[in-house]
Design a protein around this motif. Structure first.
Motif, PDB file in Angstrom:
ATOM      1  N   VAL A  54       0.834  -1.203   0.000  1.00 18.94           N
ATOM      2  CA  VAL A  54       0.000   0.000   0.000  1.00 18.94           C
ATOM      3  C   VAL A  54       0.868   1.253   0.000  1.00 18.94           C
ATOM      4  O   VAL A  54       0.603   2.214  -0.729  1.00 18.94           O
ATOM      5  CB  VAL A  54      -0.951  -0.006   1.216  1.00 18.94           C
ATOM      6  N   ARG A  55       1.913   1.255   0.813  1.00 20.06           N
ATOM      7  CA  ARG A  55       2.809   2.413   0.857  1.00 20.06           C
ATOM      8  C   ARG A  55       3.484   2.635  -0.492  1.00 20.06           C
ATOM      9  O   ARG A  55       3.632   3.764  -0.962  1.00 20.06           O
ATOM     10  CB  ARG A  55       3.862   2.209   1.948  1.00 20.06           C
ATOM     11  N   PHE A  56       3.889   1.532  -1.159  1.00 19.12           N
ATOM     12  CA  PHE A  56       4.530   1.629  -2.474  1.00 19.12           C
ATOM     13  C   PHE A  56       3.568   2.203  -3.513  1.00 19.12           C
ATOM     14  O   PHE A  56       3.931   3.079  -4.310  1.00 19.12           O
ATOM     15  CB  PHE A  56       5.021   0.247  -2.902  1.00 19.12           C
ATOM     16  N   ALA A  59       3.088   5.853  -2.957  1.00 17.05           N
ATOM     17  CA  ALA A  59       4.247   6.607  -3.444  1.00 17.05           C
ATOM     18  C   ALA A  59       4.187   6.777  -4.962  1.00 17.05           C
ATOM     19  O   ALA A  59       4.471   7.851  -5.499  1.00 17.05           O
ATOM     20  CB  ALA A  59       5.537   5.906  -3.034  1.00 17.05           C
ATOM     21  N   LEU A  60       3.807   5.700  -5.682  1.00 17.08           N
ATOM     22  CA  LEU A  60       3.660   5.791  -7.136  1.00 17.08           C
ATOM     23  C   LEU A  60       2.586   6.797  -7.529  1.00 17.08           C
ATOM     24  O   LEU A  60       2.762   7.569  -8.481  1.00 17.08           O
ATOM     25  CB  LEU A  60       3.317   4.419  -7.717  1.00 17.08           C
ATOM     26  N   PHE A  66       2.603  14.266  -9.290  1.00 14.35           N
ATOM     27  CA  PHE A  66       3.617  15.311  -9.400  1.00 14.35           C
ATOM     28  C   PHE A  66       4.069  15.499 -10.841  1.00 14.35           C
ATOM     29  O   PHE A  66       4.179  16.622 -11.331  1.00 14.35           O
ATOM     30  CB  PHE A  66       4.816  14.946  -8.517  1.00 14.35           C
ATOM     31  N   LEU A  67       4.333  14.381 -11.548  1.00 10.57           N
ATOM     32  CA  LEU A  67       4.775  14.465 -12.939  1.00 10.57           C
ATOM     33  C   LEU A  67       3.695  15.080 -13.823  1.00 10.57           C
ATOM     34  O   LEU A  67       3.992  15.860 -14.741  1.00 10.57           O
ATOM     35  CB  LEU A  67       5.152  13.073 -13.448  1.00 10.57           C
ATOM     36  N   THR A  68       2.429  14.741 -13.563  1.00 11.16           N
ATOM     37  CA  THR A  68       1.332  15.305 -14.347  1.00 11.16           C
ATOM     38  C   THR A  68       1.242  16.812 -14.158  1.00 11.16           C
ATOM     39  O   THR A  68       1.101  17.574 -15.122  1.00 11.16           O
ATOM     40  CB  THR A  68      -0.004  14.652 -13.938  1.00 11.16           C
TER      41      THR A  68
END
Length: 343
Positions: A54-56, A59-60, A66-68
């Motif tokens: 879930v944490r991974f 993070a994704l 952020f990239l968007t």
């Protein structure tokens, strides 16, 4: 003594029974307790692994968001940045580009805005039966409001015929008055049809004569600038706006285009189609300057490129870009006429 001995025996028996009971109870409970502890340990491991997943995933998701946001901010800045007309090369970062990078740029989405014209249709063209079997000579015509040629009331200039009349014939069928030009054809001025008028002269960056006939180098061609052609043909069509200008003059478009821009005749043209050419003799600076010349049509003169098609027979003509096409058809519309209702 007997009484004391009896009491000891009783306590001894009691302790023995208690010990046996404890052992029995321990031997019975130990497997169950072990199983419970094993299952609890398994559940803990599963929960710990699930938490890590879930944490991974979170993070994704944050990284993707952020990239968007960064991409939206970057392209918004690109779209709204002021145009530097004196340094358009630097603004596109082409100073350090290779020839292949610049040739690839021509066919990229940054070069044309295909969605700017909602409806366009191809007029003319013939099928070339060689290795690629492709269609050549067709021209895309934007049919949006304010740009589409009015049926039976439209004006077309066509430079570069080479006895291939398919585009001119199609535009004449639409009811356009078509003026066709080619100094290389061994034909005198004539009317091909009531709507198509041929002149044995060419377009150039000045009025006069030039010697460009490869088969007959001693033959002089009569040439005029586009604005001079328009002035001379006023006796036929008056002050009308030119609905469509087609230019296919085998590489000489780079000679005439600066003069066309400088003359101001673009203000009287709704759509402009050019076949552009590059070859092995072009230097890196030549290609860079020519691309910037094309870009200036949009940035400085409101000409929007809405279609770009490679000539499939021109791949590898530029040795420095063997995987790119060296010849293509690019079509612009004049943004000042778009969405303007015809009278």
């Amino acid at each position: 003594m007997t009484t004391n001995q009896s009491s000891v025996d009783q306590w001894t028996q009691m302790l023995t029974r208690l010990t046996e009971s404890y052992r029995e109870s321990r031997s019975f409970c130990s497997p169950q307790i072990s199983i419970i502890f094993f299952k609890a340990k398994q559940m803990f491991r599963i929960q710990h692994f699930a938490i890590r997943i879930v944490r991974f995933l979170l993070a994704l998701a944050v990284l993707s968001l952020f990239l968007t946001l960064y991409e939206l901010a970057y392209f918004s800045h690109e779209d709204n940045r002021p145009v530097n007309t004196e340094a358009s090369t630097t603004s596109d970062g082409m100073d350090s580009w290779s020839v292949s990078q610049m040739m690839a740029f021509l066919d990229s989405s940054r070069m044309t805005n295909r969605s700017s014209c909602n409806v366009f249709y191809e007029f003319g063209g013939v099928v070339i039966n060689d290795t690629y079997r492709y269609k050549d000579g067709q021209k895309s015509v934007c049919l949006d409001e304010g740009l589409k040629p009015a049926v039976n009331d439209c004006l077309v200039y066509s430079f570069g015929i080479d006895n291939e009349w398919s585009f001119d014939d199609d535009m004449a069928k639409l009811g356009c008055d078509v003026f066709s030009f080619d100094p290389s054809m061994e034909e005198d001025d004539h009317n091909r049809s009531p709507k198509i008028h041929f002149f044995r002269m060419g377009i150039w960056n000045r009025d006069g004569q030039i010697f460009l006939d490869k088969k007959r180098p001693e033959v002089a061609w009569k040439v005029l600038t586009l604005s001079s052609v328009y002035e001379r043909l006023k006796v036929f069509h008056g002050q009308r706006i030119i609905d469509y200008v087609k230019i296919d003059i085998e590489g000489d478009e780079w000679t005439i285009l600066p003069q066309i821009i400088q003359s101001g005749i673009l203000n009287r043209i709704k759509q402009l189609a050019m076949e552009i050419h590059f070859d092995g003799d072009d230097s890196v600076d030549d290609i860079r300057q020519r691309i910037n010349l094309l870009l200036s049509l949009e940035r400085e003169h409101g000409m929007i490129p809405f279609d770009y098609k490679n000539n499939l027979n021109s791949k590898g003509f530029v040795p420095a870009a063997p995987n790119n096409y060296a010849c293509a058809e690019i079509v612009y519309f004049n943004s000042k006429f778009k969405n303007v209702k015809s009278n």
